[in-house]
Design a protein around this motif. Structure first.
Motif, PDB file in Angstrom:
ATOM      1  N   ASP A 201      -9.504  11.620  -2.498  1.00  0.00           N
ATOM      2  CA  ASP A 201     -10.004  10.597  -3.371  1.00  0.00           C
ATOM      3  C   ASP A 201      -8.811  11.603  -4.557  1.00  0.00           C
ATOM      4  O   ASP A 201      -7.997  10.279  -5.071  1.00  0.00           O
ATOM      5  CB  ASP A 201     -11.670  11.114  -4.057  1.00  0.00           C
ATOM      6  N   GLN A 202      -8.513  12.803  -4.940  1.00  0.00           N
ATOM      7  CA  GLN A 202      -7.394  12.564  -6.305  1.00  0.00           C
ATOM      8  C   GLN A 202      -6.386  12.524  -5.798  1.00  0.00           C
ATOM      9  O   GLN A 202      -5.426  11.454  -6.615  1.00  0.00           O
ATOM     10  CB  GLN A 202      -8.235  14.157  -6.773  1.00  0.00           C
ATOM     11  N   TRP A 203      -6.348  12.265  -4.490  1.00  0.00           N
ATOM     12  CA  TRP A 203      -4.418  12.525  -3.898  1.00  0.00           C
ATOM     13  C   TRP A 203      -4.757  10.908  -4.060  1.00  0.00           C
ATOM     14  O   TRP A 203      -3.281  10.417  -3.990  1.00  0.00           O
ATOM     15  CB  TRP A 203      -4.273  12.862  -2.567  1.00  0.00           C
ATOM     16  N   GLU A 204      -5.121  10.029  -3.408  1.00  0.00           N
ATOM     17  CA  GLU A 204      -5.612   9.189  -3.558  1.00  0.00           C
ATOM     18  C   GLU A 204      -5.040   8.149  -4.569  1.00  0.00           C
ATOM     19  O   GLU A 204      -4.627   7.447  -4.929  1.00  0.00           O
ATOM     20  CB  GLU A 204      -6.517   8.239  -2.708  1.00  0.00           C
ATOM     21  N   SER A 205      -5.746   8.437  -4.817  1.00  0.00           N
ATOM     22  CA  SER A 205      -5.898   7.710  -7.151  1.00  0.00           C
ATOM     23  C   SER A 205      -4.574   8.518  -7.764  1.00  0.00           C
ATOM     24  O   SER A 205      -3.714   7.352  -8.240  1.00  0.00           O
ATOM     25  CB  SER A 205      -6.705   8.989  -7.403  1.00  0.00           C
ATOM     26  N   MET A 206      -3.981   9.763  -7.570  1.00  0.00           N
ATOM     27  CA  MET A 206      -2.408  10.324  -7.792  1.00  0.00           C
ATOM     28  C   MET A 206      -1.865   9.207  -7.051  1.00  0.00           C
ATOM     29  O   MET A 206      -0.744   8.253  -7.766  1.00  0.00           O
ATOM     30  CB  MET A 206      -2.516  11.010  -7.745  1.00  0.00           C
ATOM     31  N   LEU A 207      -1.519   8.553  -6.083  1.00  0.00           N
ATOM     32  CA  LEU A 207      -0.275   8.026  -5.117  1.00  0.00           C
ATOM     33  C   LEU A 207      -0.683   6.484  -5.301  1.00  0.00           C
ATOM     34  O   LEU A 207       0.653   5.718  -6.234  1.00  0.00           O
ATOM     35  CB  LEU A 207      -0.760   8.391  -3.907  1.00  0.00           C
ATOM     36  N   THR A 208      -1.948   6.014  -5.993  1.00  0.00           N
ATOM     37  CA  THR A 208      -2.008   4.535  -5.896  1.00  0.00           C
ATOM     38  C   THR A 208      -1.796   4.618  -7.610  1.00  0.00           C
ATOM     39  O   THR A 208      -1.058   3.597  -8.138  1.00  0.00           O
ATOM     40  CB  THR A 208      -3.321   4.156  -6.268  1.00  0.00           C
ATOM     41  N   ASP A 209      -2.178   5.195  -9.089  1.00  0.00           N
ATOM     42  CA  ASP A 209      -1.507   5.453 -10.429  1.00  0.00           C
ATOM     43  C   ASP A 209      -0.114   5.666 -10.685  1.00  0.00           C
ATOM     44  O   ASP A 209      -0.026   4.791 -11.316  1.00  0.00           O
ATOM     45  CB  ASP A 209      -2.335   6.230 -10.751  1.00  0.00           C
TER      46      ASP A 209
ATOM     47  N   ALA B  95       2.622   6.357  -7.814  1.00  0.00           N
ATOM     48  CA  ALA B  95       2.991   6.276  -6.651  1.00  0.00           C
ATOM     49  C   ALA B  95       3.403   4.754  -6.852  1.00  0.00           C
ATOM     50  O   ALA B  95       3.644   4.101  -5.210  1.00  0.00           O
ATOM     51  CB  ALA B  95       3.502   6.858  -5.762  1.00  0.00           C
ATOM     52  N   GLY B  96       2.820   3.885  -7.364  1.00  0.00           N
ATOM     53  CA  GLY B  96       2.642   2.372  -6.833  1.00  0.00           C
ATOM     54  C   GLY B  96       3.471   1.915  -6.478  1.00  0.00           C
ATOM     55  O   GLY B  96       4.221   1.079  -5.672  1.00  0.00           O
ATOM     56  N   ASP B  97       4.797   2.117  -7.277  1.00  0.00           N
ATOM     57  CA  ASP B  97       6.435   1.807  -7.087  1.00  0.00           C
ATOM     58  C   ASP B  97       6.878   1.973  -5.741  1.00  0.00           C
ATOM     59  O   ASP B  97       8.149   1.737  -5.277  1.00  0.00           O
ATOM     60  CB  ASP B  97       7.261   1.668  -8.280  1.00  0.00           C
ATOM     61  N   LEU B  98       6.408   3.269  -5.421  1.00  0.00           N
ATOM     62  CA  LEU B  98       6.700   4.121  -4.366  1.00  0.00           C
ATOM     63  C   LEU B  98       5.968   3.494  -3.186  1.00  0.00           C
ATOM     64  O   LEU B  98       6.927   3.796  -1.651  1.00  0.00           O
ATOM     65  CB  LEU B  98       7.139   5.458  -3.731  1.00  0.00           C
ATOM     66  N   VAL B  99       4.554   3.492  -3.142  1.00  0.00           N
ATOM     67  CA  VAL B  99       3.446   3.952  -1.876  1.00  0.00           C
ATOM     68  C   VAL B  99       2.724   2.246  -1.813  1.00  0.00           C
ATOM     69  O   VAL B  99       1.689   2.277  -3.174  1.00  0.00           O
ATOM     70  CB  VAL B  99       2.530   4.503  -1.291  1.00  0.00           C
ATOM     71  N   ASP B 100       2.526   1.194  -1.183  1.00  0.00           N
ATOM     72  CA  ASP B 100       1.703  -0.607  -1.379  1.00  0.00           C
ATOM     73  C   ASP B 100       0.031   1.109  -1.717  1.00  0.00           C
ATOM     74  O   ASP B 100      -0.005   1.497  -0.332  1.00  0.00           O
ATOM     75  CB  ASP B 100       1.983  -1.001  -0.566  1.00  0.00           C
ATOM     76  N   ALA B 101      -0.141   0.179  -2.402  1.00  0.00           N
ATOM     77  CA  ALA B 101      -1.504  -0.049  -2.628  1.00  0.00           C
ATOM     78  C   ALA B 101      -2.515   1.087  -1.175  1.00  0.00           C
ATOM     79  O   ALA B 101      -3.165   0.793  -0.718  1.00  0.00           O
ATOM     80  CB  ALA B 101      -2.556   0.234  -3.980  1.00  0.00           C
ATOM     81  N   ALA B 102      -2.146  -0.616  -0.529  1.00  0.00           N
ATOM     82  CA  ALA B 102      -3.341  -0.987   0.868  1.00  0.00           C
ATOM     83  C   ALA B 102      -2.741  -0.224   2.195  1.00  0.00           C
ATOM     84  O   ALA B 102      -3.940   0.546   2.200  1.00  0.00           O
ATOM     85  CB  ALA B 102      -2.635  -2.054   0.759  1.00  0.00           C
ATOM     86  N   THR B 103      -1.838   0.389   1.912  1.00  0.00           N
ATOM     87  CA  THR B 103      -1.286   1.292   2.592  1.00  0.00           C
ATOM     88  C   THR B 103      -1.587   3.001   2.193  1.00  0.00           C
ATOM     89  O   THR B 103      -2.092   3.496   3.505  1.00  0.00           O
ATOM     90  CB  THR B 103       0.430   1.455   2.773  1.00  0.00           C
TER      91      THR B 103
END
Length: 95
Positions: free
Chosen positions: A64-72, A74-82
């Motif tokens: 959950d922490q990694w998912e949140s960090m990536l979404t918050d 790195a959203g410009d690098l990886v699409d939130a849906a992915t």
């Protein structure tokens, strides 16, 4: 084997005979677990680790922490849906 080459090394310089991980064989592990008492210790350690990481919910908290960090962050690098799709696939494996 070329002369002067230590046992366990491949000519191209990569490690040889190291096995383990990713389904590889490891002679040391095989010899260790051939002793029933030690094999029992290994199985107990696996059970303890499973309880500590998975049954306790800790692995899912980390996910959950990694998912949140990536979404918050790195959203410009990886699409939130992915990110969500991949996290859900990992959650399914965590069981």
């Amino acid at each position: 084997m070329p002369s002067g080459m230590p046992d366990g090394e491949r000519p191209e310089g990569g490690p040889g005979g190291m096995g383990g991980g990713m389904g590889g064989s490891n002679v040391l592990v095989e010899r260790f677990t051939a002793v029933e008492e030690w094999a029992d210790l290994v199985e107990q350690a696996k059970a303890d680790l499973t309880a500590d990481l998975f049954d306790s919910g800790y692995a899912e908290e980390v996910l959950d922490q990694w998912e949140s960090m990536l979404t918050d962050r790195a959203g410009d690098l990886v699409d939130a849906a992915t990110v969500r799709e991949e996290a859900d696939a990992i959650r399914a494996k965590l069981g």
